[in-house]
Design a protein around this motif. Structure first.
Motif, PDB file in Angstrom:
ATOM      1  N   PHE A  14      11.745   1.722   0.484  1.00  0.00           N
ATOM      2  CA  PHE A  14      11.979   0.779   1.579  1.00  0.00           C
ATOM      3  C   PHE A  14      13.394   0.270   1.382  1.00  0.00           C
ATOM      4  O   PHE A  14      13.657  -0.449   0.422  1.00  0.00           O
ATOM      5  N   ILE A  19       9.694   2.769  -4.042  1.00  0.00           N
ATOM      6  CA  ILE A  19       8.339   2.238  -4.204  1.00  0.00           C
ATOM      7  C   ILE A  19       7.451   3.302  -4.845  1.00  0.00           C
ATOM      8  O   ILE A  19       6.749   3.044  -5.808  1.00  0.00           O
ATOM      9  N   PRO A  38      -1.700  -2.272 -10.856  1.00  0.00           N
ATOM     10  CA  PRO A  38      -1.371  -3.664 -10.548  1.00  0.00           C
ATOM     11  C   PRO A  38      -0.961  -3.867  -9.090  1.00  0.00           C
ATOM     12  O   PRO A  38      -0.595  -2.899  -8.412  1.00  0.00           O
ATOM     13  N   ASN A  39      -0.987  -5.099  -8.650  1.00  0.00           N
ATOM     14  CA  ASN A  39      -0.490  -5.431  -7.315  1.00  0.00           C
ATOM     15  C   ASN A  39       0.965  -5.011  -7.197  1.00  0.00           C
ATOM     16  O   ASN A  39       1.744  -5.197  -8.128  1.00  0.00           O
ATOM     17  N   GLY A  40       1.299  -4.433  -6.052  1.00  0.00           N
ATOM     18  CA  GLY A  40       2.684  -4.032  -5.826  1.00  0.00           C
ATOM     19  C   GLY A  40       3.018  -2.659  -6.389  1.00  0.00           C
ATOM     20  O   GLY A  40       4.168  -2.204  -6.286  1.00  0.00           O
ATOM     21  N   ALA A  41       2.036  -1.973  -6.967  1.00  0.00           N
ATOM     22  CA  ALA A  41       2.292  -0.651  -7.572  1.00  0.00           C
ATOM     23  C   ALA A  41       2.633   0.404  -6.529  1.00  0.00           C
ATOM     24  O   ALA A  41       3.281   1.407  -6.835  1.00  0.00           O
ATOM     25  N   GLY A  42       2.158   0.199  -5.282  1.00  0.00           N
ATOM     26  CA  GLY A  42       2.415   1.168  -4.220  1.00  0.00           C
ATOM     27  C   GLY A  42       1.162   1.862  -3.701  1.00  0.00           C
ATOM     28  O   GLY A  42       1.250   2.836  -2.950  1.00  0.00           O
ATOM     29  N   LYS A  43      -0.008   1.321  -4.050  1.00  0.00           N
ATOM     30  CA  LYS A  43      -1.270   1.971  -3.668  1.00  0.00           C
ATOM     31  C   LYS A  43      -1.455   1.990  -2.141  1.00  0.00           C
ATOM     32  O   LYS A  43      -1.750   3.043  -1.556  1.00  0.00           O
ATOM     33  N   SER A  44      -1.278   0.839  -1.512  1.00  0.00           N
ATOM     34  CA  SER A  44      -1.462   0.798  -0.054  1.00  0.00           C
ATOM     35  C   SER A  44      -0.380   1.606   0.656  1.00  0.00           C
ATOM     36  O   SER A  44      -0.643   2.236   1.686  1.00  0.00           O
ATOM     37  N   THR A  45       0.811   1.593   0.100  1.00  0.00           N
ATOM     38  CA  THR A  45       1.891   2.404   0.672  1.00  0.00           C
ATOM     39  C   THR A  45       1.503   3.879   0.651  1.00  0.00           C
ATOM     40  O   THR A  45       1.689   4.606   1.634  1.00  0.00           O
TER      41      THR A  45
HETATM   42  N1  ADP Z   1       7.017  -2.078   4.996  1.00  0.00           N
HETATM   43  C1  ADP Z   1       7.540  -2.473   3.825  1.00  0.00           C
HETATM   44  N2  ADP Z   1       8.831  -2.814   3.717  1.00  0.00           N
HETATM   45  C2  ADP Z   1       9.357  -3.201   2.535  1.00  0.00           C
HETATM   46  N3  ADP Z   1       8.664  -3.260   1.384  1.00  0.00           N
HETATM   47  C3  ADP Z   1       7.375  -2.925   1.420  1.00  0.00           C
HETATM   48  C4  ADP Z   1       6.730  -2.517   2.638  1.00  0.00           C
HETATM   49  N4  ADP Z   1       5.430  -2.237   2.358  1.00  0.00           N
HETATM   50  C5  ADP Z   1       5.278  -2.473   1.039  1.00  0.00           C
HETATM   51  N5  ADP Z   1       6.436  -2.887   0.475  1.00  0.00           N
HETATM   52  C6  ADP Z   1       6.638  -3.183  -0.933  1.00  0.00           C
HETATM   53  O1  ADP Z   1       6.223  -2.054  -1.670  1.00  0.00           O
HETATM   54  C7  ADP Z   1       5.612  -2.433  -2.889  1.00  0.00           C
HETATM   55  C8  ADP Z   1       4.252  -1.802  -2.992  1.00  0.00           C
HETATM   56  O2  ADP Z   1       3.389  -2.418  -2.060  1.00  0.00           O
HETATM   57  P1  ADP Z   1       1.898  -1.919  -1.828  1.00  0.00           P
HETATM   58  O3  ADP Z   1       1.909  -0.476  -1.540  1.00  0.00           O
HETATM   59  O4  ADP Z   1       1.280  -2.807  -0.822  1.00  0.00           O
HETATM   60  O5  ADP Z   1       1.274  -2.173  -3.267  1.00  0.00           O
HETATM   61  P2  ADP Z   1      -0.260  -2.229  -3.742  1.00  0.00           P
HETATM   62  O6  ADP Z   1      -1.127  -1.823  -2.597  1.00  0.00           O
HETATM   63  O7  ADP Z   1      -0.324  -1.309  -4.901  1.00  0.00           O
HETATM   64  O8  ADP Z   1      -0.489  -3.642  -4.144  1.00  0.00           O
HETATM   65  C9  ADP Z   1       5.604  -3.953  -2.903  1.00  0.00           C
HETATM   66  O9  ADP Z   1       6.676  -4.395  -3.674  1.00  0.00           O
HETATM   67  C10 ADP Z   1       5.775  -4.311  -1.444  1.00  0.00           C
HETATM   68  O10 ADP Z   1       6.416  -5.555  -1.327  1.00  0.00           O
END
Ligand code: ADP
Ligand code: MG
Length: 266
Positions: A14, A19, A38-45
């Motif tokens: 991003f 990420i 952990p939170n912020g690892a990139g799982k949802s991404t």
């Molecule tokens: N659309 C976006 N733009 C910028 N940063 C993003 C975006 N989506 C997620 N992030 C960042 O990417 C990192 C991983 O987020 P995320 O995939 O939600 O983690 P998880 O699901 O593992 O907790 C975080 O630091 C988050 O702030």
């Protein structure tokens, strides 16, 4: 064997911030795979990339050998991959049964099942009824979906994916916002209804992960640091240091507002 889902060298940034830093993962057909970290690892991404909501900066995503990296979400869904449980996709004013019928209508391609002998509306009704029963909402058949409890709506959401003929499911934190009893029911439901399908699930509750997963991968700072059986992952020193030690100590006591928030998140 061709994996149900395969990720090759997935990278996502991003802006300048990396990420995902080269994620490789192969999930066999019928496997239940948990992604933890952990939170912020990139799982949802990562889930968002698989579902077509965004594109990776590098790497490829294959669904049963077909490259889906650049397909739109609807095209990926038509190929049998569903994202569910994360954000409720129900039509609030339609009845529970009609929500399932709508989903069943979208897929008249499944010719291998018994209802192939039925036609048109009867086939759709039969499919919706089967799923209604499978997700435990039989008693709620005719109520407006918007009146269901939060946990029931998530069960319906899963039902919509199943009625739509999904063979591969992505569930992102399916028990988030549920109390312990609801979470236990949801996990049981997921385990039962996804038998024979491929499941990739993000879940923080380690009891749930160990109850469901055939294999577990651990994502830390955009990389998979370990992948293996639950026993292997549980014993992995690196995993314990990076994530699991803390989670196992907290146990499921970490579940917020255990009895208090029943139905609070609708
Ligand atoms: N659309 C976006 N733009 C910028 N940063 C993003 C975006 N989506 C997620 N992030 C960042 O990417 C990192 C991983 O987020 P995320 O995939 O939600 O983690 P998880 O699901 O593992 O907790 C975080 O630091 C988050 O702030
Ligand atoms: Mg997430």
């Amino acid at each position: 064997m061709i994996p149900a889902l395969a990720l090759y060298g997935i990278e996502k940034r991003f802006g300048p911030t990396p990420i995902l830093r080269g994620v490789d993962l192969a999930i066999e057909p019928g496997e239940r795979h948990a992604l933890i970290g952990p939170n912020g690892a990139g799982k949802s991404t990562l889930f968002n990339l698989i579902g077509g909501g965004a594109r990776p900066n590098a790497g490829r995503i294959h669904l049963f050998g077909a490259d889906i990296t650049r397909l739109a979400p609807a095209a990926i869904a038509r190929r049998g991959l569903a994202r569910s449980f994360q954000r409720t996709s129900v039509f609030a004013r339609l009845s529970v049964f009609d929500n399932l019928r709508c989903a069943a209508q979208l897929t008249e391609r499944d010719r291998t099942r018994w209802w192939q002998r039925l036609s048109g509306a009867a086939a759709i009704d039969a499919r919706a009824a089967e799923v209604l029963d499978a997700v435990g909402l039989g008693a709620r058949r005719d109520v407006a979906a918007g009146t269901l409890s939060y946990a029931e709506q998530r069960a319906l959401d899963l039902g919509i994916a199943l009625a739509g003929g999904a063979h591969t499911l992505l569930l992102d934190e399916p028990t988030a916002g549920m109390n312990r009893a609801e979470a236990a029911r949801a996990i049981e439901l997921i385990r039962d209804t996804t038998a024979g399908r491929t499941l990739l699930m993000v879940e923080h509750d380690m009891d749930a992960v160990f109850a469901i997963a055939d294999r577990i991968s651990v994502l830390v700072q955009g990389r998979i640091i370990a992948s293996g059986s639950p026993a292997t992952i549980r014993a992995d020193a690196g995993v314990r240091a990076a994530y699991l030690g803390e989670r196992l100590e907290q146990g499921s006591a970490a579940r917020a507002g255990d009895a208090a928030d029943d139905g609070a998140r609708r």
